[in-house]
Design an enzyme around this catalytic site. Structure first.
Site, PDB file in Angstrom:
ATOM      1  N   ASP A 138      88.100  36.756 -20.061  1.00  0.00           N
ATOM      2  CA  ASP A 138      87.046  35.568 -20.391  1.00  0.00           C
ATOM      3  C   ASP A 138      88.179  34.992 -21.900  1.00  0.00           C
ATOM      4  O   ASP A 138      87.722  33.875 -22.334  1.00  0.00           O
ATOM      5  CB  ASP A 138      86.126  36.123 -20.924  1.00  0.00           C
ATOM      6  CG  ASP A 138      84.543  35.274 -21.794  1.00  0.00           C
ATOM      7  OD1 ASP A 138      84.534  34.364 -21.012  1.00  0.00           O
ATOM      8  OD2 ASP A 138      84.065  35.639 -22.657  1.00  0.00           O
TER       9      ASP A 138
ATOM     10  N   TYR B 142      70.650  39.368 -28.031  1.00  0.00           N
ATOM     11  CA  TYR B 142      71.607  38.860 -26.870  1.00  0.00           C
ATOM     12  C   TYR B 142      72.907  38.462 -26.381  1.00  0.00           C
ATOM     13  O   TYR B 142      73.333  38.120 -27.538  1.00  0.00           O
ATOM     14  CB  TYR B 142      70.831  37.819 -26.172  1.00  0.00           C
ATOM     15  CG  TYR B 142      70.947  37.572 -24.585  1.00  0.00           C
ATOM     16  CD1 TYR B 142      71.071  38.599 -23.816  1.00  0.00           C
ATOM     17  CD2 TYR B 142      72.508  37.151 -24.306  1.00  0.00           C
ATOM     18  CE1 TYR B 142      71.178  38.571 -22.484  1.00  0.00           C
ATOM     19  CE2 TYR B 142      72.925  37.233 -23.311  1.00  0.00           C
ATOM     20  CZ  TYR B 142      72.186  37.849 -21.974  1.00  0.00           C
ATOM     21  OH  TYR B 142      72.592  37.709 -20.617  1.00  0.00           O
TER      22      TYR B 142
ATOM     23  N   SER C  40      81.751  27.771 -18.905  1.00  0.00           N
ATOM     24  CA  SER C  40      80.839  29.019 -17.931  1.00  0.00           C
ATOM     25  C   SER C  40      80.206  29.326 -17.047  1.00  0.00           C
ATOM     26  O   SER C  40      79.765  27.929 -16.782  1.00  0.00           O
ATOM     27  CB  SER C  40      80.253  29.843 -19.553  1.00  0.00           C
ATOM     28  OG  SER C  40      80.185  29.389 -20.593  1.00  0.00           O
TER      29      SER C  40
ATOM     30  N   LYS D 205      82.107  36.140 -29.074  1.00  0.00           N
ATOM     31  CA  LYS D 205      82.642  35.292 -29.257  1.00  0.00           C
ATOM     32  C   LYS D 205      82.552  33.918 -30.645  1.00  0.00           C
ATOM     33  O   LYS D 205      83.274  33.385 -31.099  1.00  0.00           O
ATOM     34  CB  LYS D 205      81.439  33.864 -28.426  1.00  0.00           C
ATOM     35  CG  LYS D 205      80.887  33.904 -26.918  1.00  0.00           C
ATOM     36  CD  LYS D 205      82.212  33.430 -25.798  1.00  0.00           C
ATOM     37  CE  LYS D 205      81.332  33.773 -25.079  1.00  0.00           C
ATOM     38  NZ  LYS D 205      82.759  32.958 -23.849  1.00  0.00           N
TER      39      LYS D 205
ATOM     40  N   HIS E 237      89.476  30.765 -24.296  1.00  0.00           N
ATOM     41  CA  HIS E 237      88.628  31.093 -23.535  1.00  0.00           C
ATOM     42  C   HIS E 237      89.452  30.528 -22.550  1.00  0.00           C
ATOM     43  O   HIS E 237      88.572  29.996 -21.501  1.00  0.00           O
ATOM     44  CB  HIS E 237      87.139  29.901 -23.825  1.00  0.00           C
ATOM     45  CG  HIS E 237      86.279  30.321 -22.747  1.00  0.00           C
ATOM     46  ND1 HIS E 237      84.754  29.627 -22.470  1.00  0.00           N
ATOM     47  CD2 HIS E 237      85.647  32.024 -22.517  1.00  0.00           C
ATOM     48  CE1 HIS E 237      84.085  30.384 -21.967  1.00  0.00           C
ATOM     49  NE2 HIS E 237      84.343  31.534 -22.046  1.00  0.00           N
TER      50      HIS E 237
ATOM     51  N   CYS F 106      81.715  29.166 -13.333  1.00  0.00           N
ATOM     52  CA  CYS F 106      82.675  28.488 -13.220  1.00  0.00           C
ATOM     53  C   CYS F 106      83.511  29.486 -12.097  1.00  0.00           C
ATOM     54  O   CYS F 106      84.568  29.353 -11.204  1.00  0.00           O
ATOM     55  CB  CYS F 106      83.411  27.858 -13.442  1.00  0.00           C
ATOM     56  SG  CYS F 106      82.644  26.311 -13.996  1.00  0.00           S
TER      57      CYS F 106
ATOM     58  N   ARG G 228      73.060  40.674 -17.287  1.00  0.00           N
ATOM     59  CA  ARG G 228      74.671  41.192 -17.394  1.00  0.00           C
ATOM     60  C   ARG G 228      74.600  42.719 -17.413  1.00  0.00           C
ATOM     61  O   ARG G 228      74.603  43.544 -17.434  1.00  0.00           O
ATOM     62  CB  ARG G 228      74.906  40.803 -18.856  1.00  0.00           C
ATOM     63  CG  ARG G 228      74.908  39.067 -19.586  1.00  0.00           C
ATOM     64  CD  ARG G 228      75.902  38.532 -18.856  1.00  0.00           C
ATOM     65  NE  ARG G 228      76.431  37.532 -19.344  1.00  0.00           N
ATOM     66  CZ  ARG G 228      76.526  36.158 -19.619  1.00  0.00           C
ATOM     67  NH1 ARG G 228      78.727  36.708 -19.533  1.00  0.00           N
ATOM     68  NH2 ARG G 228      76.657  35.153 -19.625  1.00  0.00           N
TER      69      ARG G 228
ATOM     70  N   ARG H  10      72.514  32.897 -24.319  1.00  0.00           N
ATOM     71  CA  ARG H  10      73.392  32.111 -26.259  1.00  0.00           C
ATOM     72  C   ARG H  10      72.312  31.049 -26.335  1.00  0.00           C
ATOM     73  O   ARG H  10      72.081  30.425 -25.249  1.00  0.00           O
ATOM     74  CB  ARG H  10      75.074  31.808 -26.017  1.00  0.00           C
ATOM     75  CG  ARG H  10      75.882  32.589 -25.788  1.00  0.00           C
ATOM     76  CD  ARG H  10      77.433  32.415 -26.056  1.00  0.00           C
ATOM     77  NE  ARG H  10      77.455  32.106 -24.969  1.00  0.00           N
ATOM     78  CZ  ARG H  10      77.963  30.475 -24.580  1.00  0.00           C
ATOM     79  NH1 ARG H  10      77.429  29.751 -25.561  1.00  0.00           N
ATOM     80  NH2 ARG H  10      78.033  30.080 -23.938  1.00  0.00           N
TER      81      ARG H  10
ATOM     82  N   GLY I 117      88.629  35.380  -2.511  1.00  0.00           N
ATOM     83  CA  GLY I 117      90.002  36.127  -2.563  1.00  0.00           C
ATOM     84  C   GLY I 117      90.595  35.316  -1.849  1.00  0.00           C
ATOM     85  O   GLY I 117      91.967  34.891  -1.491  1.00  0.00           O
TER      86      GLY I 117
HETATM   87  C1  OXD Z   1      80.698  32.389 -21.510  1.00  0.00           C
HETATM   88  C2  OXD Z   1      80.108  34.007 -21.232  1.00  0.00           C
HETATM   89  O1  OXD Z   1      79.338  32.046 -21.906  1.00  0.00           O
HETATM   90  O2  OXD Z   1      81.013  34.374 -21.722  1.00  0.00           O
HETATM   91  O3  OXD Z   1      81.276  31.521 -21.730  1.00  0.00           O
HETATM   92  O4  OXD Z   1      79.041  34.720 -21.229  1.00  0.00           O
HETATM   93 MN    MN Z   2      82.582  33.372 -21.678  1.00  0.00          MN
END
Ligand code: OXD
Ligand code: MN
Length: 611
Positions: free
Chosen positions: A300, A222, A273, A231, A251, A275, A391, A94, A516
């Site tokens: 997401d 992309y 994003s 988004k 989000h 994490c 991805r 992005r 886990g």
């Molecule tokens: C982000 C995604 O960048 O979900 O948050 O791709």
């Molecule tokens: Mn995201």
């Protein structure tokens, strides 16, 4: 000039009248057809294809995708119906600096968004779109964000000149006939115009017109720039719709925690994003033998509305997962690994000589003859073989942990919100806010460190309220106001928590094993939701009491638990100063409740220093 750009609607009195391009409307055509014709008049494609979403059509689209030199079919035996796509090396993520919100008043987008005035945007980006689809096919994709029969779902239409986008949208949304039927002759859809243009980053632009429910994206193929349902619609446009209509577009992942006896409690969690949202949503619980199991509803996005029962109900607007590949492996996310063995589109991963995908962290060493994401024979001098933001796009129903309720028309009842970030020093493993207003403040002060070296040095903290910094379609001060106001209207609001899986000890090592084992924290959250579970009050909120966390079977380093829960007032005073500077950007538009919570926390911290 005016004559040349007459399709940019300068003849209209205002851009706020809810119409889109509004040129040469045919009274016999549907609003969708009218809009598509207007877009075709601008972008001049060779032909227009209305997508029906069928399997036959999908095969045609994939064949078309394979005609380009950047797409490959993967090993049919080991990865049936899987594909690799390579995006242009300058188009791999992005692009926040090229992403704009376009409304008449700059103050309405606030200091955290890029602004363009609507007339200027229509002209500037209109020039980029003019003739952009010449020689190409324009695909029209009607799609639903959310389960097809859910009243919480919403309609979108994306037109695009990229078969790769069509194939991805088929995985990520309910597209084609099902959406067309729901849309019928209505004009109630979010319109998204996407063109690859010439992929020149200098001519790349993603503009949102929330007042017209319109998105224009040109110059990128992309992810979040091109799959406009994600988004652009589900967060930037939907957040403004949610503000105006009294719901929430967040989000957030959505998961269900099953307890012994089978009762499932749903939680939604926002992390910046990178994490580990996807890993948390798809977690294999370390307490499965004790009857605690995690079910995935979404990884997401969450759209939430107050139900007649007084609870907040959430749907996942997406139908697939667009997950980051590197770091996904048998140890970190076995559910994802199982899901993506078929019907998956990989983007910018490596390619083995056996035509299988490969990335760092997949759990196998790089094979000889590996091809990197740029299509070159790989060696260590070339950096990672898979792009760090490579991805997989996989249908959600293929996930072994997918919740039986993931397509429930009325959504799932949310009992807890969880905020989090990557904080090496400051935040304890978990804490519970005192109430909704305090919880909103906790979300508003969220931040994440961009890097933290092996010695545990703290990286740069990016303030990222509710993980919405790049995704809130309006002034964030008003977004905080929306949170405060909606909290007052939910008869049974979720309790609000904050977690930090990334705290490090003095030796620089992580104190908590993560993955886990995070279910132990979810279990405590569940107990707090049920008004049990031992807790200790600190100035920042409640942390688990001495025996609060279930730790059997887990070896923590000596002293690690105390360190994980420690609240250091001096560190928190510094943290408060940092967030005050961030809040100051919003001036008087910042809700007084946020300042009030800031003040209250500061006082609690000062008091806790006094013996
Ligand atoms: C982000 C995604 O960048 O979900 O948050 O791709
Ligand atoms: Mn995201």
């Amino acid at each position: 000039m005016a004559a040349k750009y007459h399709w940019l609607r300068p003849q209209l009195p205002s851009v706020t009248d809810g119409m889109r391009l509004s040129f040469r409307r045919n009274p016999l055509a549907t609003p969708l057809e009218n809009w598509v014709n207007e877009v075709a008049a601008i972008t001049t494609p060779n032909r227009i294809v209305y997508c029906d979403g069928s399997e036959t059509e999908n095969r045609r689209i994939l064949a078309e995708m394979l005609l380009g030199d950047e797409a490959f079919k993967l090993n049919e035996k080991t990865y049936p119906n899987c594909y690799l796509h390579r995006s242009s090396p300058n188009d791999v993520a992005r692009t926040e600096h090229l992403t704009f919100i376009s409304v008449p008043n700059k103050d309405d987008v606030g200091p955290t968004n890029n602004w363009m005035d609507p007339y200027g945007a229509k002209h500037k980006v209109g020039v980029l779109l003019k003739g952009a689809m010449r020689g190409r096919t324009m695909y029209v994709i009607p799609y639903i964000m959310g389960p097809a029969d859910s009243p919480l779902s919403k309609l979108g239409v994306e037109v695009t000149d990229s078969p790769y986008v069509v194939a991805n949208m088929r995985i990520m949304s309910r597209m084609g006939k099902v959406a067309q039927e729901r849309l019928a002759t209505s004009d109630d859809f979010v319109a998204g115009l996407h063109s690859l243009g010439d992929l020149d980053p200098m001519r790349r632009c993603i503009v949102h017109f929330p007042q017209e429910k319109l998105i224009w994206s040109v110059g990128s193929g992309y992810g979040g720039n091109a799959l406009l349902g994600k988004k652009c619609f589900a967060l930037r446009i939907a957040s403004t719709m949610a503000r105006d209509q009294g719901w929430m577009a967040e989000h957030m992942l959505i998961l269900g925690l099953e307890a012994p006896g089978g009762k499932v409690t749903y939680m939604a969690a926002a992390f910046p994003s990178g994490c580990g949202k996807t890993n948390l949503a798809m977690m294999v619980s370390a307490l499965e033998s004790q009857g605690y199991r995690v079910w995935t509803v979404g990884d997401d996005l969450a759209w939430m509305k107050i139900g007649c029962d007084g609870y907040l109900h959430a749907i996942n607007p997406e139908a697939g997962f667009f997950g980051v590949a590197p770091g996904t492996g048998q140890n970190t996310n076995p559910n994802a690994m199982e899901a993506l063995r078929s019907n998956t589109i990989f983007t910018n991963v490596g390619l083995t000589p056996d035509s299988e995908p490969w990335w760092e962290g997949i759990g196998a060493p790089p094979p000889p003859g590996l091809i990197n994401w740029k299509g070159e024979v790989w060696d260590t001098s070339k950096g990672p073989a898979a792009h760090p933001n490579s991805r997989y796009t996989v249908p959600a129903h293929q996930l072994p942990s997918i919740s039986p309720e993931w397509e429930a028309a009325s959504g799932v009842r949310i009992s807890a919100f969880i905020f989090g970030g990557r904080r090496a020093r400051i935040a304890p493993l978990v804490y519970e806010s005192f109430d909704w207003q305090h919880g909103t403040f906790v979300g508003a002060t969220m931040g994440s460190e961009t890097t933290a070296t092996a010695t545990g040095e703290v990286g740069i903290t990016r303030r990222d309220p509710m993980a919405m910094l790049p995704f809130c379609g309006y002034n964030m001060a008003d977004y905080f106001r929306h949170w405060i106001e909606i909290g007052k209207k939910i008869p049974h609001p979720p309790k609000i928590f904050h977690v930090n899986w990334f705290r490090r000890g003095a030796d620089g090592n992580f104190l908590w094993p993560g993955y886990g084992e995070n279910v132990r924290v979810l279990k405590w959250i569940l107990e707090r939701v049920e008004n049990r579970g031992s807790a200790e009050e600190t100035p920042i909120g409640y942390v688990p009491g001495g025996d609060g966390l279930t730790l059997d079977g887990l070896q923590l380093a000596p002293g690690a638990l105390e360190e994980l829960m420690r609240v250091n007032p001096a560190d928190w005073h510094r943290e408060l100063e940092d967030s005050r500077q961030f809040f100051d950007k919003f001036g008087t538009r910042l809700p007084c409740e946020i300042r009030e919570e800031h003040e209250k926390l500061s006082n609690r911290l000062s008091r806790s220093r006094t013996p």
